[in-house]
Motif scaffolding. Structure first.
Motif, short mmCIF file in Angstrom:
data_model
loop_
_atom_site.label_atom_id
_atom_site.label_comp_id
_atom_site.label_asym_id
_atom_site.label_seq_id
_atom_site.Cartn_x
_atom_site.Cartn_y
_atom_site.Cartn_z
N TYR A 1 67.00 106.97 -19.22
CA TYR A 1 67.39 105.95 -19.99
C TYR A 1 66.98 104.74 -18.96
N PHE B 1 64.48 103.94 -17.13
CA PHE B 1 63.09 103.82 -17.03
C PHE B 1 62.87 103.26 -18.49
N ALA B 2 63.05 104.23 -19.58
CA ALA B 2 62.90 104.02 -20.99
C ALA B 2 63.24 102.45 -21.37
N LEU B 3 64.15 101.78 -20.97
CA LEU B 3 64.74 100.58 -21.19
C LEU B 3 64.00 99.34 -20.65
N GLY B 4 62.91 99.76 -19.90
CA GLY B 4 61.81 98.56 -19.59
C GLY B 4 61.97 97.86 -18.40
N PHE B 5 62.55 98.44 -17.54
CA PHE B 5 62.95 98.02 -16.17
C PHE B 5 61.58 97.92 -15.44
N PHE C 1 60.36 93.30 -23.80
CA PHE C 1 58.95 93.70 -23.41
C PHE C 1 58.35 94.19 -24.51
N ARG D 1 53.12 101.14 -22.99
CA ARG D 1 53.89 99.93 -22.40
C ARG D 1 53.02 98.67 -22.34
N TRP E 1 56.89 94.82 -19.26
CA TRP E 1 58.13 95.20 -18.71
C TRP E 1 58.96 94.19 -18.18
N GLY E 2 60.07 94.52 -18.15
CA GLY E 2 61.03 93.37 -17.85
C GLY E 2 61.70 92.54 -18.72
#
Lengths: 199, 383
Positions: A107, A109-113, B210, B227, B230-231
């Motif tokens: 989760y 990583f999957a949330l775009g951080f 993102f 992707r 990101w961010g």
């Protein structure tokens, strides 16, 4: 209604029935009444009210539920109605630990951080399949049949296209069971900490 | 090993054999199909025409998308209701006939109640539509729906039409996120890939902001994704391929100043993307649109200001985004008539088979405006 709708709604309905089973004081009732109450809840959850059933409303919020969630829900129903659990506590504990680890990997990583997205591994990645294979074999060797059962059912459901998702992760884990696992393990850890302080 | 253990091991072996076999069947890397421009332009004389699309139904409209049909007409879709996010918001459709130069009266194509019944799940509101065509010629309409919360709780749905938009299949849900499948939205046009799959630019708004490129099979099931950024500051990607392996992408910027349109590139068919860089074009946290015109220039529609959406301009690049020239201004303080609410946003760009370029955009939140011009008009701009 498609087959994926039926399975998705069935899963959400099962979770609602499990929540009801845990909430109602079922053990105080006779066996016949317990079964009758749960049957009534199970029917009611699928009756459309204003065009949409309780299961449909829940599905709009949670999406389709993963195999661990469904097995936990089924176990809650069985334990509250029949007074017995489907697997030994050791098995449940191992499953929750595995789910917690998977959730912590997936989760954040999957949330775009970060640029890395582990969710993409669920689209047929040999790497994910291989890691899962070794984990399943380790569980099999340790006699953790519940984990083996969860993985096999999830794999078969994914291959059969049981849900709308074509991503293996969605059959292995969902946020509900991940939060539940983390909460249970966290509570157990806190309990152990205070026990050590008292002793 | 007892019989139970042997059975368990056999089940594991069979399940994983299936998983490995499925992995081999998943689509591998594919290249972009570059949109073919018109064989010849209809007229060398500059032409320009603007009009508002019909709207006798609702107070608020937003986020138009359009596609050219096989008979040369154009169908536009947008969402409208009493206000953005209201439960009465529906997806509307209107059809443009080039010979008459008129749009048909709008009609509701998708309502919240219809989606709720057909998807068998609670739906609270509808949002951005995006229309596109796959290689089989099917038209796909993607649209956003929300069950819980605001736009961060969005999911994408898809409907297909085999008869150029006359009739549509029931919607199906795209599963694109492991976290309750929320926070996936669309704004940019579909991109065709060489293996028959399509790439749908999408973006997330939950916790982070993102972009992603979803890969869809022939039934609009998500079978992969990449992707794009990101961010917390990039969203609403628009991808423009200019060869089988190369594409440039643009994104809305929601970060700290200086506020600029973001640009990304790929050189391997979308497998990997560069980190977003800021172009020289301003971006007041608003959507952009882009299209590769016949003959190679890249056209970008964007709000040419840092603070608001009160001006809308067209910029041209002949080096795939390295440098830009502001070619025309479609809306500004000096141009009349002005909308009651001065917001000109969410542009959609396309070039039809005759070479005419169409821009549709939100005009004051109360109407969708359609501007059609040819490349001669674009090249004749003074700015």
């Amino acid at each position: 209604m498609t087959a994926t709708d039926i399975l998705g709604l069935g899963g959400c309905g099962l979770l609602f029935v499990a929540a009801a089973a845990v909430s109602f004081p079922l053990p105080r009732l006779s066996a016949d009444v317990r079964y009758a109450v749960m049957l009534a809840v199970a029917v009611a959850v699928f009756i459309p009210i204003g065009g949409l059933s309780v299961a449909g409303t829940m599905r709009g919020t949670t999406g389709d539920l993963s195999v661990p969630t469904l097995i936990l829900a089924a176990n809650a129903c069985v334990s509250r109605i029949a007074g017995r659990t489907l697997f030994a506590p050791r098995e449940w504990s191992a499953l929750l630990r595995a789910v917690a680890v998977a959730g912590l990997f997936l989760y954040p990583f999957a949330l775009g951080f970060t640029p890395f997205d582990p969710y993409t591994l669920g689209y047929g990645s040999a790497a994910l399949t291989t890691v899962l294979l070794f984990a399943t074999l380790a569980a099999w060797r340790a006699g953790l049949n519940l984990i083996v059962l969860v993985v096999v059912i999830a794999a078969v459901a994914y291959l059969a296209g049981a849900y709308e998702s074509r991503n293996l992760w969605d059959y292995l884990i969902d946020p509900l069971v991940a939060f539940y696992a983390l909460a249970r393990l966290g509570a157990a850890g806190v309990g152990r900490y205070f026990l050590r302080r008292q002793s | 090993m007892n019989a139970r253990q042997a059975t368990s091991l056999a089940a594991v072996a069979l399940a994983f054999a299936g998983l490995y076999a499925r992995g081999l069947l998943e689509p591998s890397a594919a290249g972009f199909i570059v949109r073919q421009g018109p064989a010849e332009t209809r007229s060398a004389a500059p032409s320009y025409k603007a009009q508002l699309l019909p709207n006798s139904s609702v107070e608020s409209v937003h986020s138009a998308t359009a596609i050219e049909t096989s008979d040369g007409r154009m169908r536009a879709f947008w969402y409208g209701g009493t206000r953005e996010g209201a439960s009465d918001v529906a997806i509307y459709m209107s059809t443009y006939s080039p010979p008459t130069g008129k749009w048909s009266p709008e009609r509701v194509l998708v309502s919240r109640g219809l989606v709720e019944r057909q998807l068998q799940r609670y739906i609270r509101k509808l949002g951005n539509p995006v229309v596109g065509r796959d290689q089989r010629g099917r038209i796909w309409l993607f649209f956003v729906s929300v069950s819980v919360g605001g736009w961060a709780g969005s999911a994408i749905n898809a409907m297909a039409s085999d008869d150029e938009g006359e009739n549509w299949s029931p919607p199906r849900r795209l599963i694109a996120s492991p976290f309750f499948n929320i926070s996936t939205l669309v704004k940019g046009p579909l991109v065709q890939l060489t293996d028959g799959t399509v790439a749908l630019p999408a973006y997330h708004e939950f916790l982070g902001k993102f972009g992603e490129l979803l890969r869809l099979d022939g039934e609009a099931r998500v079978v992969g994704k990449t992707r794009l950024s990101w961010g917390k500051s990039s969203l609403q990607p628009v991808i423009v391929p200019h060869s089988e392996t190369e594409a440039v992408g643009f994104m809305r910027y929601a970060g700290d100043p200086p506020v600029r349109v973001l640009m990304i590139r790929t050189g391997d068919g979308g497998g990997h993307w560069t980190a977003p860089i800021k172009t020289g074009l301003p971006n007041p946290n608003s959507a952009v649109a882009s299209v590769l015109l016949a003959g190679g220039p890249l056209l970008l529609a964007y709000n040419n200001a840092e603070e608001n959406r009160e001006s809308l301009s067209l910029a041209v690049s002949t080096d795939f985004g390295d440098t830009w020239r502001v070619a025309r201004t479609l809306e500004s303080e000096s141009q009349l008539p002005r909308a009651p609410v001065a917001e000109y946003s969410y542009p959609w760009l396309m070039q039809d088979r005759s070479g005419d370029v169409h821009v549709l955009y939100t005009w004051g939140r109360s109407r969708i405006k359609h501007v059609v011009f040819n490349q001669a008009w674009l090249e004749g701009g003074s700015q």
